[in-house]
Design a protein around this motif. Structure first.
Motif, mmCIF file in Angstrom:
data_model
loop_
_atom_site.group_PDB
_atom_site.id
_atom_site.type_symbol
_atom_site.label_atom_id
_atom_site.label_comp_id
_atom_site.label_asym_id
_atom_site.label_seq_id
_atom_site.Cartn_x
_atom_site.Cartn_y
_atom_site.Cartn_z
ATOM 1 N N SER A 116 0.849 -1.191 0.000
ATOM 2 C CA SER A 116 0.000 0.000 0.000
ATOM 3 C C SER A 116 0.885 1.241 0.000
ATOM 4 C CB SER A 116 -0.896 0.001 1.247
ATOM 5 O OG SER A 116 -1.638 1.190 1.296
ATOM 6 N N ARG A 121 -0.992 10.420 1.693
ATOM 7 C CA ARG A 121 -0.821 9.671 2.936
ATOM 8 C C ARG A 121 -1.763 10.137 4.046
ATOM 9 N NH1 ARG A 121 2.070 10.520 7.265
ATOM 10 N NH2 ARG A 121 3.240 12.243 6.388
ATOM 11 N N LEU A 122 -1.945 11.434 4.190
ATOM 12 C CA LEU A 122 -2.810 11.947 5.251
ATOM 13 C C LEU A 122 -4.279 11.592 5.005
ATOM 14 C CD1 LEU A 122 -1.173 15.421 5.967
ATOM 15 C CD2 LEU A 122 -1.018 13.325 7.323
ATOM 16 N N ALA A 124 -5.302 8.986 3.325
ATOM 17 C CA ALA A 124 -5.389 7.543 3.564
ATOM 18 C C ALA A 124 -5.478 7.264 5.063
ATOM 19 C CB ALA A 124 -4.182 6.832 2.960
ATOM 20 N N GLU A 125 -4.719 7.996 5.853
ATOM 21 C CA GLU A 125 -4.753 7.810 7.308
ATOM 22 C C GLU A 125 -6.124 8.190 7.879
ATOM 23 O OE1 GLU A 125 -2.357 9.465 11.209
ATOM 24 O OE2 GLU A 125 -1.279 9.317 9.317
ATOM 25 N N ILE A 126 -6.701 9.255 7.381
ATOM 26 C CA ILE A 126 -8.024 9.679 7.837
ATOM 27 C C ILE A 126 -9.078 8.626 7.476
ATOM 28 C CG2 ILE A 126 -9.874 11.369 7.434
ATOM 29 C CD1 ILE A 126 -7.548 13.471 7.147
ATOM 30 N N TYR A 128 -8.521 5.506 6.922
ATOM 31 C CA TYR A 128 -8.205 4.315 7.719
ATOM 32 C C TYR A 128 -8.785 4.462 9.130
ATOM 33 C CZ TYR A 128 -5.515 1.031 10.514
ATOM 34 O OH TYR A 128 -5.146 0.045 11.405
ATOM 35 N N LYS A 129 -8.513 5.585 9.770
ATOM 36 C CA LYS A 129 -8.992 5.805 11.144
ATOM 37 C C LYS A 129 -10.511 5.898 11.218
ATOM 38 C CE LYS A 129 -4.763 7.724 13.011
ATOM 39 N NZ LYS A 129 -4.060 8.902 13.517
ATOM 40 N N GLU A 134 -8.421 -0.448 4.895
ATOM 41 C CA GLU A 134 -7.549 -1.233 5.767
ATOM 42 C C GLU A 134 -6.078 -0.883 5.606
ATOM 43 O OE1 GLU A 134 -8.373 -5.340 5.042
ATOM 44 O OE2 GLU A 134 -10.516 -5.058 5.340
ATOM 45 N N SER A 135 -5.692 -0.253 4.515
ATOM 46 C CA SER A 135 -4.325 0.170 4.205
ATOM 47 C C SER A 135 -3.334 -0.982 4.095
ATOM 48 C CB SER A 135 -3.820 1.237 5.189
ATOM 49 O OG SER A 135 -3.458 0.688 6.430
#
Length: 171
Positions: A116, A121-122, A124-126, A128-129, A134-135
């Motif tokens: 992945s 990136r940010l 994707a993190e948001i 994901y959280k 699932e990343s």
């Protein structure tokens, strides 16, 4: 930020559009409202009975469309000028966004297990959280599996002139 929206259109041919919609709002709203408009206005649901229960089966797997739209939102080049486009034809559905795959994940890797490497990136993190992804780099594999399980051909992935596309085929 003027072009940071999703544009959905019903295409009769590559040059004729019968109608279209613009989906605005934050990225979560664009995802949910875009899917809702697709289901209610652009796509066909077939009725199937499982035992005594009625099920509305969308012509393309909803979870596959959701995953593809999330990918477009997360991997989009937000410095670009074009909105994400969802083109609905009688025989196919194409989701397009400005962006490029990272060199570590070439187009050929999207149909097999891969690392992945999100374009944003940010974002994707948001996502994901918030529990949307699932990343693990399984999204494209999940899309393919869902289409095959629904009796559809596997979707095709393209990367041309700074645009990433996924083409779903209708049964």
């Amino acid at each position: 930020y003027i072009n940071h929206y999703i544009k959905i259109g019903k295409f009769i041919s590559d040059t004729e559009i019968s109608y279209n919609d613009i989906v605005t709002g934050n990225l979560f709203e664009q995802l949910e409202n875009g899917l809702d408009i697709l289901k209610k206005k652009y796509l066909v649901s077939n009725i199937k009975y499982v035992g005594i229960h009625r099920r509305d089966i969308l012509e393309y797997p909803e979870d596959a469309l959701r995953e593809a739209i999330i990918n477009a939102l997360i991997h989009r080049d937000y410095l670009g000028t074009a909105p994400i486009q969802i083109r609905v034809y009688n025989d196919k559905l194409i989701i397009m966004n400005e962006g490029k795959l990272p060199p570590e994940v070439p187009l050929s890797k999207l149909k097999e297990p891969h690392f992945s490497k999100p374009g944003n990136r940010l974002l994707a993190e948001i996502f994901y959280k918030a529990g949307f992804i699932e990343s693990w780099g399984r999204g494209t594999l999940k899309i393919i599996e869902l289409c095959l399980d629904a009796g559809l051909k596997p979707p095709e992935f393209y990367e041309e002139t700074g645009v990433i596309s996924i083409k779903f085929h209708r049964a």
